[in-house]
Design an enzyme around this catalytic site. Structure first.
Site, PDB file in Angstrom:
ATOM      1  N   SER A 142      19.168 108.566  71.590  1.00 36.40           N
ATOM      2  CA  SER A 142      20.234 107.553  71.660  1.00 36.40           C
ATOM      3  C   SER A 142      19.910 106.447  70.660  1.00 36.40           C
ATOM      4  CB  SER A 142      20.256 106.953  73.073  1.00 36.40           C
ATOM      5  OG  SER A 142      21.062 105.801  73.119  1.00 36.40           O
ATOM      6  N   TYR A 155      15.804 103.005  80.410  1.00 34.29           N
ATOM      7  CA  TYR A 155      16.593 104.019  79.682  1.00 34.29           C
ATOM      8  C   TYR A 155      16.076 104.132  78.249  1.00 34.29           C
ATOM      9  CZ  TYR A 155      20.628 106.415  77.598  1.00 34.29           C
ATOM     10  OH  TYR A 155      21.441 107.302  76.926  1.00 34.29           O
TER      11      TYR A 155
END
Ligand code: NDP
Length: 246
Positions: A142, A155
């Protein structure tokens, strides 16, 4: 997309979002797709849609946080198709929160799915790919795998880890076993990822950002591109985000 044709490709997290789009796009281009996720009804529907369009796909319900499930998934693909050319380690969750909320259970879940899921995927296919002396493992990180923002620490930590694991895999396996390793790092993409956010405030904030999101097919096209490159060409890293995303 000649080099995609007939490749056997396992995709985790294929029941929605980026995984679903990737399964459909790769199947349209002649690959044999093995879809994996937990929601069986979704997987069944997607396989039917692919078959209706003349593509080839099968599915296995799988929890990527279970090493045993991932081993069974690889065995299933091997039994059906006799080889595994590509694994797309795509399954992921993003229940972001501030550290001081102490969402210990959600931290555990993110580590289990986003990091251990990727490792279990590698463990499940690596022996076969080494034997074949060919293969390709694509790990979805990501833009949060490059920088941290408030609420994203855990995350982001999982996505930093995905990049570290992929790069280690590349250094170890590409020269030795001809196995390609690719990191794909999307920015804001229009999927169900925000559904796992438990805090209403953070969910509302992130949902505002979804307005700028790109289609999951934009990410799927990047995945198709890296697979379709000739087997002697390893595309190791792609960042793909909305043009307007800072
Ligand atoms: P979705 O929520 O639409 O898809 C996530 C997929 O992961 C679903 O198919 C879900 O299926 C699966 N999944 C979740 N937990 C498990 C589990 N324990 N075992 C098996 N499958 C699981 O989101 P995206 O398509 O956006 O997410 C795909 C990847 O892209 C993730 O790794 C995410 O972190 C990454 N990403 C997404 C971005 C975005 O903006 N959307 C940006 C950057 C990265 P099921 O619930 O049926 O098991």
């Amino acid at each position: 997309m000649e080099n995609l044709k007939s490749k056997v490709i396992i995709i985790t997290g294929a029941s929605s979002g980026i995984g679903e789009a990737t399964a459909k796009l790769l199947a349209q281009n002649g690959a044999k797709i093995v879809l994996a996720a937990r929601r069986e009804d979704r997987l069944q529907t997607i396989v039917s849609q692919i078959e209706k369009e003349g593509g080839e796909a099968i599915y296995k319900t799988t929890n990527v946080a279970s090493s045993e499930d991932m081993q069974k998934l690889a065995q299933f693909a091997l039994k059906q198709y006799g080889r595994i050319d590509v694994l797309v380690n795509n399954a992921g969750i993003m229940p972001v929160s501030q550290l001081n909320e102490l969402q210990v259970q959600e931290w555990d879940q993110m580590i289990d799915v986003n990091i251990k899921g990727v490792l279990y995927g590698i463990a499940a296919v690596l022996p076969t790919m080494r034997e074949q002396k060919s293969g390709h493992i694509i790990n979805i990180s990501s833009v949060a795998g490059y920088s941290v923002s408030p609420t994203s620490s855990v995350y982001s930590a999982t996505k930093f880890a995905v990049r570290a694991i992929s790069e280690g895999l590349r250094q170890e396996e590409s020269p030795a076993s001809n196995i390609r390793s690719t990191i794909i790092s999307p920015g804001m993409t229009d999927t169900e990822l925000t559904h796992s956010i438990s805090s209403p405030d953070i969910k509302a904030m992130v949902s505002q950002m979804v307005k700028m999101a790109i289609s999951p097919y934009s990410v799927a096209r990047a995945i198709a591109y890296v697979i379709n490159e000739p087997d002697d060409t390893g595309v190791n890293e792609i960042v793909i985000r909305p043009t307007v995303q800072p």
